[in-house]
Design an enzyme around this catalytic site. Structure first.
Site, mmCIF file in Angstrom:
data_model
loop_
_atom_site.group_PDB
_atom_site.id
_atom_site.type_symbol
_atom_site.label_atom_id
_atom_site.label_comp_id
_atom_site.label_asym_id
_atom_site.label_seq_id
_atom_site.Cartn_x
_atom_site.Cartn_y
_atom_site.Cartn_z
ATOM 1 N N GLY B 47 33.090 9.378 -57.046
ATOM 2 C CA GLY B 47 32.076 9.891 -57.538
ATOM 3 C C GLY B 47 31.555 10.917 -56.765
ATOM 4 O O GLY B 47 31.968 11.421 -55.536
ATOM 5 N N GLN B 52 25.248 17.180 -53.237
ATOM 6 C CA GLN B 52 26.474 17.038 -52.249
ATOM 7 C C GLN B 52 26.972 18.225 -52.094
ATOM 8 O O GLN B 52 27.741 18.714 -50.921
ATOM 9 C CB GLN B 52 27.462 16.054 -52.593
ATOM 10 C CG GLN B 52 27.039 14.432 -52.315
ATOM 11 C CD GLN B 52 28.330 13.624 -52.532
ATOM 12 O OE1 GLN B 52 28.366 13.320 -53.901
ATOM 13 N NE2 GLN B 52 28.771 13.122 -51.505
ATOM 14 N N CYS B 96 31.192 8.033 -47.932
ATOM 15 C CA CYS B 96 30.686 8.977 -48.636
ATOM 16 C C CYS B 96 31.389 10.333 -47.998
ATOM 17 O O CYS B 96 31.468 10.591 -46.900
ATOM 18 C CB CYS B 96 29.263 9.205 -48.202
ATOM 19 S SG CYS B 96 28.249 10.277 -49.177
ATOM 20 N N LEU B 97 31.501 11.244 -48.871
ATOM 21 C CA LEU B 97 32.034 12.563 -48.562
ATOM 22 C C LEU B 97 31.295 13.316 -47.791
ATOM 23 O O LEU B 97 31.552 14.106 -47.032
ATOM 24 C CB LEU B 97 32.409 13.365 -49.881
ATOM 25 C CG LEU B 97 33.217 12.738 -51.035
ATOM 26 C CD1 LEU B 97 33.049 13.782 -52.342
ATOM 27 C CD2 LEU B 97 34.788 12.863 -50.538
ATOM 28 N N HIS B 138 24.996 4.593 -56.009
ATOM 29 C CA HIS B 138 25.661 5.669 -54.793
ATOM 30 C C HIS B 138 25.223 6.917 -55.216
ATOM 31 O O HIS B 138 24.676 7.786 -54.361
ATOM 32 C CB HIS B 138 26.877 5.243 -54.275
ATOM 33 C CG HIS B 138 27.368 6.224 -53.213
ATOM 34 N ND1 HIS B 138 27.738 5.675 -51.858
ATOM 35 C CD2 HIS B 138 27.506 7.609 -52.886
ATOM 36 C CE1 HIS B 138 27.989 6.727 -50.908
ATOM 37 N NE2 HIS B 138 27.850 7.807 -51.687
ATOM 38 N N GLU B 139 25.758 7.566 -56.417
ATOM 39 C CA GLU B 139 25.510 9.014 -56.677
ATOM 40 C C GLU B 139 23.885 9.189 -57.103
ATOM 41 O O GLU B 139 23.736 10.309 -56.716
ATOM 42 C CB GLU B 139 26.367 9.201 -57.616
ATOM 43 C CG GLU B 139 27.954 9.039 -57.510
ATOM 44 C CD GLU B 139 28.455 9.549 -56.226
ATOM 45 O OE1 GLU B 139 27.805 10.754 -55.851
ATOM 46 O OE2 GLU B 139 29.513 9.181 -55.849
ATOM 47 N N HIS B 142 21.872 9.957 -54.183
ATOM 48 C CA HIS B 142 22.031 11.379 -53.692
ATOM 49 C C HIS B 142 21.039 12.239 -54.654
ATOM 50 O O HIS B 142 20.624 13.143 -53.905
ATOM 51 C CB HIS B 142 23.475 12.314 -54.212
ATOM 52 C CG HIS B 142 24.444 11.687 -52.889
ATOM 53 N ND1 HIS B 142 24.284 11.763 -51.628
ATOM 54 C CD2 HIS B 142 25.621 10.926 -53.204
ATOM 55 C CE1 HIS B 142 25.715 11.611 -51.093
ATOM 56 N NE2 HIS B 142 26.177 10.888 -51.868
#
Lengths: 173, 165
Positions: B47, B52, B96-97, B138-139, B142
């Site tokens: 995702g 981000q 996480c990225l 999680h997304e 953000h």
């Protein structure tokens, strides 16, 4: 590569130990890496990667006064390796059973036979003095399938130890 | 299309709350295409969320369909998503990225009912569970300026299996 020292401190627990020790290290020009502090049996314990500044014998001298004041035993080891060397667990193993000698050896021998690399292990004794219960949580990396691991651990049930194995599905988002 | 630079901790823009999307236009579709290409270019991310890449709009993309043994609904682009109802909770490991070289355990709801809009602005309702529901949460975090490291649980929290079904 940076040279790291593994600093181990053990003593009677009280508030403020981490703050006092890390301030002394900071003032000596040291950098901190990965750390793990746990209260074990009412004792303060910490493992702390330290680099730079006063290392080696100097570090012992730097820490001696604060260790004496706080009643901490100090152990220093030069170590190889460094930061950013994480391995990600793919299996978690939860163990619980009436406390008896040999549970950890019984479980971890089987895991070792399966090529399981333990990355984190924590255990505690719950229950009470009359009926202590041993609880252990292990995370690690295993090249075998979950089914193989469950099969290998299944013999423990007959010995009164409950073992739950689950995949750790790492999510990157 | 373009691969966009991913913001990394401690970039303060990751802590910013994103605003609802009002204009469902070609610019939005172009951005979504870029965002998805950015997700695919990363290390196996299931995702990605618009903030981000520094765009503070309530847009997220999920695709858990490549994961074995995971029940997932394929590639989802969700605009202005909201949780309508949740049930259960479980601990799982996340990375996480935007937080390279770190993973940790987080508690998330195990079943969700959602509402959102698709990239054309049409209303969507969805149900999710397990890994896909975790990825969504999680997304969604953000979009509210939260990272998984804001929700880490102690390793000792994990001593008991607390999965509630």
């Amino acid at each position: 590569m940076t040279d790291w020292t593994m600093l181990t401190l053990v003593g009677q627990d009280r508030p403020g130990i981490v703050a006092r020790v890390t301030r002394v290290l900071c003032e000596a020009g040291c950098n901190l890496g990965e750390a793990s502090m746990l209260r074990l049996g009412g004792n303060f314990t910490i493992l702390l990667m330290v680099s730079g500044g006063a290392c080696g014998a100097d570090l012992a001298a730097v820490l001696a006064p604060v260790a004496a004041q706080l009643g901490l035993r100090v152990h220093l080891d030069p170590v190889q390796g460094g930061l950013h060397q994480h391995l990600v667990p793919n299996v978690t193993v939860r163990v619980a059973g009436a406390d008896r000698a040999g549970i950890v050896a019984d479980v971890t021998e089987i895991l070792a036979e399966q090529g399981f690399n333990i990355l984190e292990l924590e255990s505690d004794v719950a229950g009470d003095d009359a009926r202590p219960v041993y609880i252990m949580n292990i995370e690690g990396h295993c090249p075998r399938t979950l089914e193989d691991l469950k099969q290998a651990l299944s013999t423990l049930a007959a010995r009164g130890v409950s073992v739950a194995v689950a995949a750790v599905d790492l999510l990157i988002g | 299309m373009a691969i966009l630079p991913i913001l990394r901790l401690p970039d303060a823009r990751l802590k910013q709350v994103s605003q609802p999307v009002r204009e469902f236009d070609q610019a939005l579709l172009d951005f979504i295409a870029d965002l998805d290409q950015t997700r695919r270019a990363g290390p196996a991310a299931v995702g990605i969320a618009a903030p981000q890449v520094g765009r503070h709009q309530r847009i997220l993309i999920l695709d858990c369909s490549g994961r074995p043994k995971v029940r997932a609904q394929g590639h989802l682009v969700l605009v202005n998503p909201e949780i309508v109802h949740w049930e259960g909770f479980a601990i799982g490991r996340e990375g996480c990225l935007s937080v390279p070289d770190f993973t940790g355990n987080v508690i998330r709801a195990t079943r969700l009912q959602l509402q959102a809009q698709d990239p054309g602005g049409a209303p969507v309702t969805l149900e999710m569970e397990g890994f896909e529901a975790r990825a969504f949460q999680h997304e969604l975090d953000h979009l509210d300026g939260l990272l998984f490291i804001d929700r880490l649980v102690s390793r000792r929290t994990d001593l008991f299996s607390r999965k509630v079904t």
